[in-house]
Write a protein that holds these residues in place. Structure first.
Motif, PDB file in Angstrom:
ATOM      1  N   ILE A   1       0.957  -5.387   3.459  1.00 15.36           N
ATOM      2  CA  ILE A   1      -0.499  -5.540   3.300  1.00 15.36           C
ATOM      3  C   ILE A   1      -0.846  -7.023   3.200  1.00 15.36           C
ATOM      4  CG2 ILE A   1      -2.435  -5.107   1.748  1.00 15.36           C
ATOM      5  CD1 ILE A   1      -1.058  -2.447   1.034  1.00 15.36           C
ATOM      6  N   ARG A   2      -1.864  -7.422   3.933  1.00 17.61           N
ATOM      7  CA  ARG A   2      -2.336  -8.809   3.912  1.00 17.61           C
ATOM      8  C   ARG A   2      -3.829  -8.830   3.593  1.00 17.61           C
ATOM      9  NH1 ARG A   2       1.148  -8.023   8.055  1.00 17.61           N
ATOM     10  NH2 ARG A   2       2.984  -9.387   8.178  1.00 17.61           N
ATOM     11  N   VAL A   3      -4.198  -9.840   2.822  1.00 17.79           N
ATOM     12  CA  VAL A   3      -5.610 -10.000   2.445  1.00 17.79           C
ATOM     13  C   VAL A   3      -6.048 -11.406   2.810  1.00 17.79           C
ATOM     14  CG1 VAL A   3      -7.265 -10.002   0.535  1.00 17.79           C
ATOM     15  CG2 VAL A   3      -5.370  -8.376   0.538  1.00 17.79           C
TER      16      VAL A   3
ATOM     17  N   SER B   1      -0.105   4.056   3.825  1.00 18.25           N
ATOM     18  CA  SER B   1       0.776   5.223   3.912  1.00 18.25           C
ATOM     19  C   SER B   1       2.019   4.966   4.750  1.00 18.25           C
ATOM     20  CB  SER B   1       0.015   6.420   4.489  1.00 18.25           C
ATOM     21  OG  SER B   1      -0.509   6.101   5.768  1.00 18.25           O
ATOM     22  N   ASP B   2       2.002   3.895   5.582  1.00 14.49           N
ATOM     23  CA  ASP B   2       3.204   3.536   6.332  1.00 14.49           C
ATOM     24  C   ASP B   2       4.141   2.750   5.427  1.00 14.49           C
ATOM     25  OD1 ASP B   2       2.297   4.757   8.630  1.00 14.49           O
ATOM     26  OD2 ASP B   2       1.282   2.958   9.348  1.00 14.49           O
ATOM     27  N   GLY B   3       5.290   3.315   5.159  1.00 16.23           N
ATOM     28  CA  GLY B   3       6.179   2.740   4.165  1.00 16.23           C
ATOM     29  C   GLY B   3       6.688   1.353   4.488  1.00 16.23           C
ATOM     30  N   ASN B   4       6.779   0.988   5.743  1.00 16.63           N
ATOM     31  CA  ASN B   4       7.336  -0.305   6.108  1.00 16.63           C
ATOM     32  C   ASN B   4       6.277  -1.386   6.349  1.00 16.63           C
ATOM     33  OD1 ASN B   4      10.014   0.679   6.075  1.00 16.63           O
ATOM     34  ND2 ASN B   4       9.773   1.516   8.156  1.00 16.63           N
TER      35      ASN B   4
ATOM     36  N   ILE C   1     -10.982  -9.144   4.263  1.00 13.68           N
ATOM     37  CA  ILE C   1     -10.411  -8.326   5.330  1.00 13.68           C
ATOM     38  C   ILE C   1      -8.982  -7.969   4.912  1.00 13.68           C
ATOM     39  CG2 ILE C   1      -9.674  -8.247   7.728  1.00 13.68           C
ATOM     40  CD1 ILE C   1     -11.894 -10.153   8.429  1.00 13.68           C
ATOM     41  N   ILE C   2      -8.685  -6.674   4.887  1.00 13.99           N
ATOM     42  CA  ILE C   2      -7.366  -6.192   4.481  1.00 13.99           C
ATOM     43  C   ILE C   2      -6.698  -5.556   5.704  1.00 13.99           C
ATOM     44  CG2 ILE C   2      -6.109  -4.661   2.909  1.00 13.99           C
ATOM     45  CD1 ILE C   2      -8.642  -4.785   1.090  1.00 13.99           C
ATOM     46  N   THR C   3      -5.510  -6.058   6.058  1.00 15.50           N
ATOM     47  CA  THR C   3      -4.820  -5.575   7.262  1.00 15.50           C
ATOM     48  C   THR C   3      -3.375  -5.211   6.929  1.00 15.50           C
ATOM     49  OG1 THR C   3      -4.123  -7.816   7.879  1.00 15.50           O
ATOM     50  CG2 THR C   3      -6.231  -7.049   8.759  1.00 15.50           C
ATOM     51  N   ASP C   4      -2.738  -4.486   7.886  1.00 13.39           N
ATOM     52  CA  ASP C   4      -1.311  -4.204   7.771  1.00 13.39           C
ATOM     53  C   ASP C   4      -0.609  -4.675   9.045  1.00 13.39           C
ATOM     54  OD1 ASP C   4      -1.868  -2.323   9.719  1.00 13.39           O
ATOM     55  OD2 ASP C   4      -1.733  -0.607   8.348  1.00 13.39           O
ATOM     56  N   ASP C   5       0.679  -4.361   9.148  1.00 11.75           N
ATOM     57  CA  ASP C   5       1.471  -4.813  10.304  1.00 11.75           C
ATOM     58  C   ASP C   5       1.003  -4.194  11.616  1.00 11.75           C
ATOM     59  OD1 ASP C   5       2.975  -6.361   8.633  1.00 11.75           O
ATOM     60  OD2 ASP C   5       4.577  -4.873   8.397  1.00 11.75           O
TER      61      ASP C   5
ATOM     62  N   ALA D   1      -4.964   7.762   8.880  1.00  5.69           N
ATOM     63  CA  ALA D   1      -3.537   7.716   8.560  1.00  5.69           C
ATOM     64  C   ALA D   1      -2.949   6.406   9.033  1.00  5.69           C
ATOM     65  CB  ALA D   1      -2.830   8.890   9.224  1.00  5.69           C
ATOM     66  N   GLY D   2      -2.166   5.769   8.142  1.00  9.12           N
ATOM     67  CA  GLY D   2      -1.522   4.525   8.508  1.00  9.12           C
ATOM     68  C   GLY D   2      -2.327   3.289   8.193  1.00  9.12           C
ATOM     69  N   SER D   3      -3.605   3.418   7.806  1.00  7.97           N
ATOM     70  CA  SER D   3      -4.438   2.259   7.491  1.00  7.97           C
ATOM     71  C   SER D   3      -4.362   1.940   5.997  1.00  7.97           C
ATOM     72  CB  SER D   3      -5.892   2.535   7.861  1.00  7.97           C
ATOM     73  OG  SER D   3      -6.024   2.703   9.251  1.00  7.97           O
ATOM     74  N   PRO D   4      -4.518   0.674   5.624  1.00  7.07           N
ATOM     75  CA  PRO D   4      -4.596   0.348   4.194  1.00  7.07           C
ATOM     76  C   PRO D   4      -5.879   0.897   3.583  1.00  7.07           C
ATOM     77  CG  PRO D   4      -5.058  -1.597   5.526  1.00  7.07           C
ATOM     78  CD  PRO D   4      -4.642  -0.518   6.481  1.00  7.07           C
ATOM     79  N   TYR D   5      -5.866   1.156   2.305  1.00  5.54           N
ATOM     80  CA  TYR D   5      -7.068   1.646   1.624  1.00  5.54           C
ATOM     81  C   TYR D   5      -7.037   1.183   0.173  1.00  5.54           C
ATOM     82  CZ  TYR D   5      -3.935   5.334  -0.109  1.00  5.54           C
ATOM     83  OH  TYR D   5      -2.906   6.021  -0.692  1.00  5.54           O
TER      84      TYR D   5
END
Length: 304
Positions: free
Chosen positions: A66-68, A60-63, A114-118, A27-31
């Motif tokens: 996504i960075r690639v 799933s985290d609305g705020n 590598i795909i990351t979020d905040d 939960a909360g991770s990019p996919y």
């Protein structure tokens, strides 16, 4: 009560594992929700310029944003990433930055991301690209320069006798694009002389070996020059390169001497002294390339 809590935790863990198999990860991770093509590999010609694949990435985290970023040097050098509208629900176009040179990369290139979020959650993604060959290289000659010295005799022209086997060319393209065939054109001053050259020598289309077709004569022609052409099997006649072949015929002793200044005539008085000089004759060796010393003798008959 404790048993009930353990059971609920166990069921929750099973549900997380089930969701991860569907591509939802924790939960909360990019996919990766979707990819085009719907495969972990694809094929492109090495001169392709455009989008290799597209990824639909969600978080799933609305705020979250996504960075690639690339996860290998090849990915960084050869590809760029252009997002379409969205922050936590975005399409990423993976686009070529330069030609995927097959001869440099070796037939495949693996896109690593590598795909990351905040929240610093990350996942990794790989997409293998099979690089298809295009005919972008001409054959290249080696063993240069091509020169042959050949004796005019003996005449070894039976069964297409090979007299020169140093002509070689290589094409680094793949398949038919890398298959080389040979031809040669005479370099002569007149069409008639070109026909003479063609009758004397031939070249094997597949190997580049040069064969003698007719006997040589130094006194008639001691020099032959050809333009050798190597052509690959690419489309529209392929690509080609050329190199010169120079053949020099070596003289051998096969011509008799000949007299110059003929005819020789003279008159002499009957009381001429012994050992007096009467007339001078001259002769030259008929082999002009390897001229040997000429010796003289005399024979004749008495006419009263």
């Amino acid at each position: 009560m404790m048993l009930c809590l353990i059971y609920i935790y166990y069921r929750f863990e099973i549900m997380l594992r089930f969701l991860s198999t569907l591509g939802y990860a924790n939960a909360g991770s990019p996919y990766i929700a979707e990819s085009i093509p719907d495969s972990s590999y694809s094929s492109q010609y090495e001169n392709f310029n455009g989008t290799v694949c597209k990824l639909h990435i969600k978080d799933s985290d609305g705020n979250d944003h996504i960075r690639v970023k690339p996860d290998s040097d090849d990915t960084r050098i050869y590809f760029s990433f252009e997002p379409e509208n969205g922050t936590n629900d975005v399409w990423i176009n993976i686009i070529t930055k330069q030609d995927l040179d097959r001869e440099t990369l070796g037939g495949t290139i693996n896109i690593k991301l590598i795909i990351t979020d905040d929240q610093h959650n990350e996942i990794k993604y790989e997409h293998l690209v099979y690089i298809l060959d295009v005919n972008d290289n001409a054959p290249k000659f080696y063993n240069l320069p091509y020169t042959l010295k050949i004796d005019e005799l003996p005449c070894n022209n039976n069964n297409n006798t090979i007299v020169y086997d140093k002509i070689k060319a290589n094409d680094i393209d793949n398949g038919k694009n890398g298959t080389v065939t040979y031809s040669m054109k005479p370099i002569a001053q007149t069409p008639e002389l070109e026909d003479v050259y063609k009758k004397k020598f031939s070249i094997d289309v597949s190997t580049g070996d040069v064969s003698l077709e007719e006997c040589l004569d130094y006194e008639t022609n001691s020099y032959y020059q050809f333009n050798v052409i190597a052509t690959d099997g690419g489309p529209n006649g392929g690509k080609s390169s050329s190199a010169e072949l120079i053949i020099r015929v070596q003289d051998v002793q096969d011509m008799p001497p000949f007299f110059t200044g003929l005819p020789y005539m003279m008159t002499a008085h009957e009381n001429i002294k012994n050992n007096a000089s009467l007339i001078k004759v001259a002769a030259k060796d008929g082999d002009t390339g390897v001229s040997n010393r000429v010796s003289y003798s005399i024979s004749g008959m008495f006419v009263p």
